[in-house]
Design an enzyme around this catalytic site. Structure first.
Site, mmCIF file in Angstrom:
data_model
loop_
_atom_site.group_PDB
_atom_site.id
_atom_site.type_symbol
_atom_site.label_atom_id
_atom_site.label_comp_id
_atom_site.label_asym_id
_atom_site.label_seq_id
_atom_site.Cartn_x
_atom_site.Cartn_y
_atom_site.Cartn_z
ATOM 1 N N ASN A 9 30.943 18.513 24.270
ATOM 2 C CA ASN A 9 30.424 19.677 24.998
ATOM 3 C C ASN A 9 31.230 20.896 24.558
ATOM 4 O O ASN A 9 32.373 21.059 24.956
ATOM 5 C CB ASN A 9 30.585 19.426 26.508
ATOM 6 C CG ASN A 9 30.213 20.646 27.339
ATOM 7 O OD1 ASN A 9 29.617 21.591 26.836
ATOM 8 N ND2 ASN A 9 30.568 20.614 28.617
ATOM 9 N N TRP A 10 30.603 21.716 23.723
ATOM 10 C CA TRP A 10 31.327 22.870 23.167
ATOM 11 C C TRP A 10 31.475 24.007 24.173
ATOM 12 O O TRP A 10 32.175 24.985 23.901
ATOM 13 C CB TRP A 10 30.612 23.388 21.916
ATOM 14 C CG TRP A 10 30.684 22.472 20.734
ATOM 15 C CD1 TRP A 10 31.197 21.202 20.703
ATOM 16 C CD2 TRP A 10 30.233 22.757 19.408
ATOM 17 N NE1 TRP A 10 31.090 20.685 19.434
ATOM 18 C CE2 TRP A 10 30.505 21.616 18.614
ATOM 19 C CE3 TRP A 10 29.624 23.860 18.804
ATOM 20 C CZ2 TRP A 10 30.190 21.552 17.259
ATOM 21 C CZ3 TRP A 10 29.301 23.803 17.460
ATOM 22 C CH2 TRP A 10 29.588 22.663 16.691
ATOM 23 N N LYS A 11 30.762 23.941 25.275
ATOM 24 C CA LYS A 11 30.802 25.005 26.307
ATOM 25 C C LYS A 11 30.518 26.367 25.663
ATOM 26 O O LYS A 11 29.782 26.437 24.684
ATOM 27 C CB LYS A 11 32.148 24.978 27.038
ATOM 28 C CG LYS A 11 32.526 23.577 27.511
ATOM 29 C CD LYS A 11 33.664 23.579 28.463
ATOM 30 C CE LYS A 11 34.012 22.150 28.816
ATOM 31 N NZ LYS A 11 34.974 22.053 29.886
ATOM 32 N N HIS A 94 26.939 19.622 35.079
ATOM 33 C CA HIS A 94 28.359 19.743 34.727
ATOM 34 C C HIS A 94 29.097 20.455 35.868
ATOM 35 O O HIS A 94 28.550 21.357 36.494
ATOM 36 C CB HIS A 94 28.506 20.518 33.409
ATOM 37 C CG HIS A 94 29.892 20.443 32.871
ATOM 38 N ND1 HIS A 94 30.896 21.253 33.340
ATOM 39 C CD2 HIS A 94 30.447 19.635 31.936
ATOM 40 C CE1 HIS A 94 32.022 20.936 32.697
ATOM 41 N NE2 HIS A 94 31.770 19.962 31.842
ATOM 42 N N GLU A 96 31.223 22.683 35.890
ATOM 43 C CA GLU A 96 31.301 24.152 35.764
ATOM 44 C C GLU A 96 29.996 24.796 36.218
ATOM 45 O O GLU A 96 30.003 25.890 36.787
ATOM 46 C CB GLU A 96 31.655 24.530 34.315
ATOM 47 C CG GLU A 96 33.113 24.205 34.024
ATOM 48 C CD GLU A 96 33.414 23.818 32.585
ATOM 49 O OE1 GLU A 96 32.608 24.109 31.689
ATOM 50 O OE2 GLU A 96 34.489 23.217 32.365
ATOM 51 N N GLU A 166 32.931 12.689 35.701
ATOM 52 C CA GLU A 166 33.933 13.661 35.273
ATOM 53 C C GLU A 166 34.712 14.163 36.489
ATOM 54 O O GLU A 166 34.271 15.120 37.149
ATOM 55 C CB GLU A 166 33.253 14.845 34.589
ATOM 56 C CG GLU A 166 32.464 14.483 33.359
ATOM 57 C CD GLU A 166 32.377 15.652 32.392
ATOM 58 O OE1 GLU A 166 32.915 15.543 31.303
ATOM 59 O OE2 GLU A 166 31.803 16.681 32.773
ATOM 60 N N GLY A 172 39.622 19.820 31.465
ATOM 61 C CA GLY A 172 40.325 20.952 30.865
ATOM 62 C C GLY A 172 41.743 21.131 31.377
ATOM 63 O O GLY A 172 42.373 22.158 31.138
ATOM 64 N N SER A 212 39.587 15.497 29.837
ATOM 65 C CA SER A 212 40.771 15.461 28.968
ATOM 66 C C SER A 212 40.869 14.185 28.114
ATOM 67 O O SER A 212 41.957 13.653 27.926
ATOM 68 C CB SER A 212 42.050 15.670 29.796
ATOM 69 O OG SER A 212 42.009 16.936 30.429
ATOM 70 N N GLY A 233 35.262 17.721 26.062
ATOM 71 C CA GLY A 233 35.273 19.186 26.016
ATOM 72 C C GLY A 233 36.189 19.674 24.912
ATOM 73 O O GLY A 233 35.837 19.695 23.734
ATOM 74 N N GLY A 234 37.408 20.052 25.288
ATOM 75 C CA GLY A 234 38.362 20.665 24.365
ATOM 76 C C GLY A 234 38.500 19.943 23.029
ATOM 77 O O GLY A 234 38.470 20.583 21.959
HETATM 78 C C1 PEP Z 1 33.988 18.594 29.991
HETATM 79 O O1 PEP Z 1 33.948 19.783 30.206
HETATM 80 O O2 PEP Z 1 32.953 17.926 30.092
HETATM 81 C C2 PEP Z 1 35.269 17.994 29.644
HETATM 82 C C3 PEP Z 1 35.388 16.708 29.777
HETATM 83 O O3 PEP Z 1 36.247 18.842 29.210
HETATM 84 P P1 PEP Z 1 37.709 18.417 28.662
HETATM 85 O O4 PEP Z 1 37.523 17.267 27.723
HETATM 86 O O5 PEP Z 1 38.233 19.635 27.969
HETATM 87 O O6 PEP Z 1 38.516 18.031 29.855
#
Ligand code: PEP
Length: 249
Positions: A9-11, A94, A96, A166, A172, A212, A233-234
């Site tokens: 997920n590049w956001k 999600h 967010e 999640e 994040g 994470s 994500g990251g």
């Molecule tokens: C996400 O936003 O779906 C996520 C899992 O982010 P991260 O891996 O950065 O925690």
């Protein structure tokens, strides 16, 4: 048979030239793998990404969509629009979107219906906040999110649903659920599905973990029985890290 999936997920990251550069790197790193691989660039880059990855086994998916097909919804994008650029999988719910854009379970249920109506696959996200976990109510929160968003669906519809647990406190933050915490929750989720829909749906639905995930912890998370992959994500923003996670399978 449920499938293993690693989805990036590049956001709201990567403009067009950054998207081109990252896709070039992804194509270099991509080898035969034991899971489905997906990336979710921002909407403006979906078409470019789809074209660039047309001959690869990396699927381009969307981060969100509206529940209406078209109309006066400024700034939104619909399932037919996604389909028209080759996108047939969408992330919905999600944390967010839930937190910053106030997406409720009821709105998410409508989005899920719209996606399925257009033959799309849904990666449905949910997870408890830190306060919920501290108070020991993580299971009831998760059960409510799943049942409010998805339990109106028919058994057949579940062929196109992937779940992504999640925990909000792990997104994040660098703090990951331990493999045991992830397994405990995933097993609970599978039990909830089985109680509602029977063994077929319980066994066949892929449940991803997100929060994470990185190269250093992916293998032990994916080794757990009920963890069928990750929403990343990251770490999906660097081709090397992303493929280290893919290759953890
Ligand atoms: C996400 O936003 O779906 C996520 C899992 O982010 P991260 O891996 O950065 O925690």
């Amino acid at each position: 048979m449920r499938r293993n999936i690693v989805a990036g997920n590049w956001k709201m990251n990567n403009d067009l030239s950054q998207t081109e550069a990252l896709i070039t790197e992804l194509k270099k790193q991509n080898q035969t793998s034991n899971c489905e691989i997906m990336i979710a660039p921002t909407h403006t880059n979906l078409w470019h990404a789809f074209e660039a990855l047309r001959l690869s086994d990396i699927e381009v998916i969307a981060q969100n969509m509206h529940y209406e097909d078209n109309g006066a919804f400024t700034g939104e994008i619909s399932a037919p629009m996604l389909n028209s650029v080759g996108v047939t999988t969408v992330i919905l719910g999600h944390s967010e979107r839930r937190a910053y854009f106030k997406e409720t379970d009821a709105v998410l249920a409508k989005k899920v219906d719209a996606a399925l109506r257009h033959n799309m696959r849904v990666i449905f996200c949910f997870g408890e906040e830190l306060d919920d976990r501290k108070a020991g109510r993580q299971e009831s929160v998760v059960k409510d999110q799943i049942s409010n968003g998805l339990f109106h669906l028919t058994e057949q519809a579940w062929n196109n649903i992937v779940l992504a647990y999640e925990p909000v406190w792990a997104i994040g933050t660098g703090e990951t659920a331990s493999p045991e915490q992830a397994q405990e929750m995933h097993q609970f989720i599978r039990q909830v599905l089985t109680e509602q829909y029977g063994n077929r749906v319980g066994d066949a639905t892929s449940i991803l973990y997100g929060g994470s995930v990185k190269p250093s912890n992916a293998a032990e998370l994916f080794a757990k029985n009920d963890v069928d992959g990750g929403l990343i994500g990251g770490a999906s923003l660097k081709a090397e890290d992303f493929f280290a996670i893919v290759n953890a399978f």
